[in-house]
Motif scaffolding. Structure first.
Motif, short mmCIF file in Angstrom:
data_model
loop_
_atom_site.label_atom_id
_atom_site.label_comp_id
_atom_site.label_asym_id
_atom_site.label_seq_id
_atom_site.Cartn_x
_atom_site.Cartn_y
_atom_site.Cartn_z
N ASN A 7 69.53 16.93 93.48
CA ASN A 7 70.30 18.04 92.94
C ASN A 7 71.79 17.89 93.15
OD1 ASN A 7 70.21 18.43 95.67
ND2 ASN A 7 69.67 20.59 95.57
N LYS A 8 72.21 17.04 94.08
CA LYS A 8 73.62 16.78 94.33
C LYS A 8 73.79 15.29 94.63
CE LYS A 8 75.67 20.95 96.10
NZ LYS A 8 76.50 21.49 97.17
N PRO A 9 74.96 14.76 94.35
CA PRO A 9 75.23 13.37 94.74
C PRO A 9 75.13 13.24 96.26
CG PRO A 9 76.94 14.20 93.28
CD PRO A 9 76.09 15.36 93.66
N VAL A 10 74.76 12.04 96.73
CA VAL A 10 74.57 11.80 98.15
C VAL A 10 75.34 10.56 98.57
CG1 VAL A 10 72.84 11.33 99.93
CG2 VAL A 10 72.25 12.79 98.02
N MET A 11 76.00 10.63 99.71
CA MET A 11 76.76 9.51 100.23
C MET A 11 75.83 8.52 100.92
SD MET A 11 80.15 9.74 102.61
CE MET A 11 79.32 10.90 103.66
N LEU A 12 75.97 7.23 100.58
CA LEU A 12 75.16 6.16 101.17
C LEU A 12 75.92 5.34 102.20
CD1 LEU A 12 73.55 4.83 97.86
CD2 LEU A 12 72.57 6.49 99.48
N VAL A 13 77.24 5.24 102.01
CA VAL A 13 78.12 4.50 102.93
C VAL A 13 79.35 5.36 103.17
CG1 VAL A 13 79.58 2.45 103.20
CG2 VAL A 13 77.35 2.24 102.12
N TYR A 14 79.80 5.40 104.43
CA TYR A 14 81.01 6.13 104.78
C TYR A 14 81.87 5.24 105.66
CZ TYR A 14 84.07 9.89 106.36
OH TYR A 14 85.16 10.67 106.63
N HIS A 15 83.06 4.93 105.19
CA HIS A 15 84.00 4.04 105.89
C HIS A 15 83.33 2.75 106.37
CE1 HIS A 15 87.45 6.61 105.61
NE2 HIS A 15 86.75 7.63 106.06
N GLY A 16 82.61 2.11 105.46
CA GLY A 16 82.01 0.82 105.74
C GLY A 16 80.71 0.86 106.51
N GLU A 17 80.25 2.03 106.90
CA GLU A 17 79.03 2.16 107.68
C GLU A 17 77.88 2.67 106.79
OE1 GLU A 17 77.42 4.71 111.47
OE2 GLU A 17 79.50 4.08 111.44
N ILE A 18 76.80 1.90 106.75
CA ILE A 18 75.63 2.29 105.96
C ILE A 18 74.95 3.48 106.64
CG2 ILE A 18 73.34 1.58 105.19
CD1 ILE A 18 74.40 -1.26 104.96
N LEU A 19 74.67 4.50 105.87
CA LEU A 19 73.94 5.67 106.37
C LEU A 19 72.45 5.42 106.15
CD1 LEU A 19 76.34 8.39 104.94
CD2 LEU A 19 76.39 7.28 107.18
N SER A 20 71.85 4.72 107.09
CA SER A 20 70.48 4.22 106.96
C SER A 20 69.46 5.32 106.70
CB SER A 20 70.08 3.44 108.21
OG SER A 20 70.92 2.34 108.37
N ASP A 21 69.59 6.46 107.38
CA ASP A 21 68.64 7.55 107.17
C ASP A 21 68.68 8.05 105.73
OD1 ASP A 21 67.95 7.35 109.82
OD2 ASP A 21 69.06 9.13 110.45
N VAL A 22 69.88 8.15 105.18
CA VAL A 22 70.04 8.60 103.80
C VAL A 22 69.48 7.56 102.84
CG1 VAL A 22 71.69 9.30 102.03
CG2 VAL A 22 72.06 9.96 104.42
N MET A 23 69.79 6.29 103.10
CA MET A 23 69.29 5.21 102.24
C MET A 23 67.76 5.24 102.21
SD MET A 23 71.83 2.77 101.30
CE MET A 23 70.99 1.23 101.43
N LYS A 24 67.15 5.41 103.35
CA LYS A 24 65.69 5.44 103.42
C LYS A 24 65.14 6.65 102.67
CE LYS A 24 61.94 5.15 106.76
NZ LYS A 24 61.59 5.03 108.18
N ARG A 25 65.73 7.82 102.90
CA ARG A 25 65.28 9.04 102.23
C ARG A 25 65.41 8.94 100.71
NH1 ARG A 25 68.81 12.90 104.15
NH2 ARG A 25 70.03 12.75 102.25
N GLU A 26 66.48 8.31 100.25
CA GLU A 26 66.74 8.20 98.81
C GLU A 26 66.09 6.97 98.20
OE1 GLU A 26 68.06 10.62 97.11
OE2 GLU A 26 68.58 11.78 98.89
N ARG A 27 65.46 6.16 99.04
CA ARG A 27 64.75 4.95 98.61
C ARG A 27 65.66 3.94 97.91
NH1 ARG A 27 58.82 7.33 97.00
NH2 ARG A 27 58.66 8.58 98.87
N ILE A 28 66.80 3.72 98.53
CA ILE A 28 67.76 2.74 98.05
C ILE A 28 67.73 1.57 99.03
CG2 ILE A 28 70.20 2.27 97.56
CD1 ILE A 28 68.92 4.28 95.65
N THR A 29 67.60 0.37 98.52
CA THR A 29 67.56 -0.81 99.38
C THR A 29 68.97 -1.35 99.61
OG1 THR A 29 67.36 -2.39 97.57
CG2 THR A 29 65.30 -1.43 98.43
#
Length: 85
Positions: A7-29
């Motif tokens: 329903n809203k855009p989601v941040m996957l990386v912030y200042h060069g750091e991968i947001l692993s929990d978000v990546m996993k939840r959104e199913r992005i490799t």
């Protein structure tokens, strides 16, 4: 391949750091993330300011955030808006 619509855009990386929990939840490799970075001419994660999974399933890469006002990022569900006053 399009991703599950959120329903809203989601941040996957912030200042060069991968947001692993978000990546996993959104199913992005990481491969998908790296492909998006490469397609924007980025070869090092630390060169990324923000990477966003849009509601369309597209991945937006922002290399640099100009100034303190990041108004266009205010709709990102997990973007840490810090108002310096």
């Amino acid at each position: 391949v399009k991703y599950i619509v959120t329903n809203k855009p989601v941040m996957l990386v912030y200042h060069g750091e991968i947001l692993s929990d978000v990546m996993k939840r959104e199913r992005i490799t990481k491969d998908e993330l790296f492909a998006a970075a490469r397609s924007n001419g980025v070869t090092q994660l630390e060169d990324l300011a923000v990477v966003i999974l849009e509601t369309t399933g597209d991945i937006t890469v922002i290399k640099k955030i100009e100034g303190e006002n990041a108004e266009a990022l205010s709709t990102i569900s997990n973007f840490p808006l810090k108002q310096a006053k």
